[in-house]
Enzyme design. Sequence first.
Site, PDB file in Angstrom:
ATOM      1  N   HIS A  82       2.173  11.081  -3.458  1.00 15.71           N
ATOM      2  CA  HIS A  82       3.551  10.614  -3.573  1.00 15.71           C
ATOM      3  C   HIS A  82       4.102  10.992  -4.933  1.00 15.71           C
ATOM      4  O   HIS A  82       3.441  10.821  -5.955  1.00 15.71           O
ATOM      5  CB  HIS A  82       3.602   9.089  -3.423  1.00 15.71           C
ATOM      6  CG  HIS A  82       4.985   8.536  -3.585  1.00 15.71           C
ATOM      7  ND1 HIS A  82       5.914   8.574  -2.584  1.00 15.71           N
ATOM      8  CD2 HIS A  82       5.604   7.953  -4.645  1.00 15.71           C
ATOM      9  CE1 HIS A  82       7.049   8.039  -3.011  1.00 15.71           C
ATOM     10  NE2 HIS A  82       6.889   7.655  -4.261  1.00 15.71           N
ATOM     11  N   ASP A 161      10.742  -3.742   2.995  1.00 12.93           N
ATOM     12  CA  ASP A 161      11.091  -2.934   1.817  1.00 12.93           C
ATOM     13  C   ASP A 161      12.534  -2.443   1.905  1.00 12.93           C
ATOM     14  O   ASP A 161      13.270  -2.484   0.922  1.00 12.93           O
ATOM     15  CB  ASP A 161      10.127  -1.745   1.689  1.00 12.93           C
ATOM     16  CG  ASP A 161      10.538  -0.835   0.533  1.00 12.93           C
ATOM     17  OD1 ASP A 161      10.490  -1.303  -0.621  1.00 12.93           O
ATOM     18  OD2 ASP A 161      10.951   0.310   0.786  1.00 12.93           O
ATOM     19  N   ARG A 168      18.039  -5.519  -3.955  1.00  9.56           N
ATOM     20  CA  ARG A 168      17.752  -5.223  -5.366  1.00  9.56           C
ATOM     21  C   ARG A 168      18.808  -4.291  -5.945  1.00  9.56           C
ATOM     22  O   ARG A 168      19.212  -4.428  -7.105  1.00  9.56           O
ATOM     23  CB  ARG A 168      16.358  -4.588  -5.499  1.00  9.56           C
ATOM     24  CG  ARG A 168      15.218  -5.583  -5.253  1.00  9.56           C
ATOM     25  CD  ARG A 168      13.899  -4.852  -5.028  1.00  9.56           C
ATOM     26  NE  ARG A 168      13.560  -3.979  -6.144  1.00  9.56           N
ATOM     27  CZ  ARG A 168      12.800  -2.888  -6.046  1.00  9.56           C
ATOM     28  NH1 ARG A 168      12.283  -2.524  -4.896  1.00  9.56           N
ATOM     29  NH2 ARG A 168      12.558  -2.156  -7.115  1.00  9.56           N
ATOM     30  N   SER A 183       6.797  -1.616  -3.506  1.00 10.66           N
ATOM     31  CA  SER A 183       7.672  -0.856  -2.606  1.00 10.66           C
ATOM     32  C   SER A 183       7.046   0.506  -2.294  1.00 10.66           C
ATOM     33  O   SER A 183       6.916   0.911  -1.129  1.00 10.66           O
ATOM     34  CB  SER A 183       9.040  -0.699  -3.281  1.00 10.66           C
ATOM     35  OG  SER A 183       9.810   0.296  -2.661  1.00 10.66           O
ATOM     36  N   LYS A 187       4.736   1.687   1.396  1.00  9.79           N
ATOM     37  CA  LYS A 187       5.158   2.784   2.274  1.00  9.79           C
ATOM     38  C   LYS A 187       4.018   3.780   2.506  1.00  9.79           C
ATOM     39  O   LYS A 187       3.850   4.304   3.606  1.00  9.79           O
ATOM     40  CB  LYS A 187       6.386   3.491   1.683  1.00  9.79           C
ATOM     41  CG  LYS A 187       7.656   2.653   1.916  1.00  9.79           C
ATOM     42  CD  LYS A 187       8.891   3.293   1.309  1.00  9.79           C
ATOM     43  CE  LYS A 187       8.997   2.960  -0.153  1.00  9.79           C
ATOM     44  NZ  LYS A 187      10.324   3.064  -0.735  1.00  9.79           N
TER      45      LYS A 187
HETATM   46  N1  URA Z   1      11.301   4.066  -5.164  1.00  5.34           N
HETATM   47  C1  URA Z   1      10.869   3.236  -4.193  1.00  5.34           C
HETATM   48  O1  URA Z   1      10.372   3.699  -3.166  1.00  5.34           O
HETATM   49  N2  URA Z   1      10.975   1.909  -4.376  1.00  5.34           N
HETATM   50  C2  URA Z   1      11.487   1.363  -5.484  1.00  5.34           C
HETATM   51  O2  URA Z   1      11.533   0.152  -5.589  1.00  5.34           O
HETATM   52  C3  URA Z   1      11.953   2.221  -6.481  1.00  5.34           C
HETATM   53  C4  URA Z   1      11.849   3.576  -6.296  1.00  5.34           C
END
Ligand code: URA
Length: 432
Positions: A82, A161, A168, A183, A187
């Site tokens: 990632h 999320d 947020r 977060s 994923k």
């Molecule tokens: N990228 C994400 O996937 N989540 C966040 O909270 C911030 C950046």
Amino acid sequence: MRIVDLITKKQHGEALTTEEIDFMIQGFTAGDIPDYQMSAMAMAIYFKDMNDQERSDLTMSIVRSGETIDLSAIHGIKVDKHSTGGVGDTTTLVLAPLVASLGVPIAKMSGRGLGHTGGTIDKLEAIPGFHVELTEEKFIELVNKNKVAVVGQSGNLTPADKKLYALRDVTGTVDSIPLIASSIMSKKIASGADAIVLDVKTGAGAFMKTTEDARELAHAMVKIGKMVGRDTMAVISDMSQPLGFAIGNALEIKEAIDTLNGHGPADLVDLCLTLGSQMVHLAGVGSDLSEARALLEENLTNGKALEKFKVFAASQGGDISVIENPELLPQAAYETEVLADRDGKLSQIVADGLGVAAMMLGAGRATKDSEIDLAVGLVLHKKVGDAVKKGDPLLTIHSNQLEIPEVEEKIWESLTISEEADPIPLIHEVIV
Ligand code: URA
Ligand code: CA
């Protein structure tokens, strides 16, 4: 259990239990906990932080809030990489076939680009015919057969999320290490990763603007991964200037082909080998990182990585004649060189500035629904620290419009030539 009591508890800096975190996340996903209470909780977390146990509990609770991808039918350890996002970041295009060429399975779920950062799927679609709409069965079959496939995001992964990020975004609580780390990690885990390699970018073009913040985020995510049984490593890499030379979809495919041919830009090659050796090692190949790196280097020069790219592209409908003849990729109508206006050293190439310039040309999406132009973008000829003479080409603009004064202005704002400038180190830290 009442959410108001949990908000108060966190507000006082106390740690929430596993059950309390799950009550909050599942209740919020189901709509039983309203946005205003979840916003107050996000603010309490923003100010009071979470300990390692809370962070890993939050991550796994977000994973459980929706569907997960089951990759157990794929043989071997599934390692996912990632990146926190950058400009001209061509690494996935190189790493997927390169790592797969050593027999390590790459089952990649990828997204489209938004704003000044590009998406891997958009780039792959610059190969005529290439498509990412695969059924889960076909995806798994291709990874077992060829060791590599890329699929578009589908399914209801991590709905908590999505909902929490939207809150947020409008309550000033994006910038919180426990919230960002959970977060991102949730994923990756929901999409089936057994092990994870993270490229945390730092600098003007990155989400984390300072190396200290990037370091804190990287360590937080590595810790979460280890606590929840997904071995995780990370690299902190520079994104103050773009990675490699090319920014733009077809232009980055060409850059990936050059790299897989053993002729890539030095920074892109180094980052691919660093991240790739972590991926290969986590998959159980190579006795240590340096042996993994040597195996990867060999496949960049002996043609095996490029051959794997052809097999991969062909398996998803791509016309692989473009890999042999990159001039068959989508080409822009005009090429304009930007020339140095004085002698000196290139001291700044602001990554997000050039990312925005490429987006203005049509290489990226200003909004989710914008159409993109696969052919356009920018190709740098110099990097920070390079000497330039007045009249030297600094970069080439590939455009489909002749008159692009706003883009040229944006580019000039992003470039600085000074008397003296040192090259920028690419890799700030490797966390294993
Ligand atoms: N990228 C994400 O996937 N989540 C966040 O909270 C911030 C950046
Ligand atoms: Ca690039």
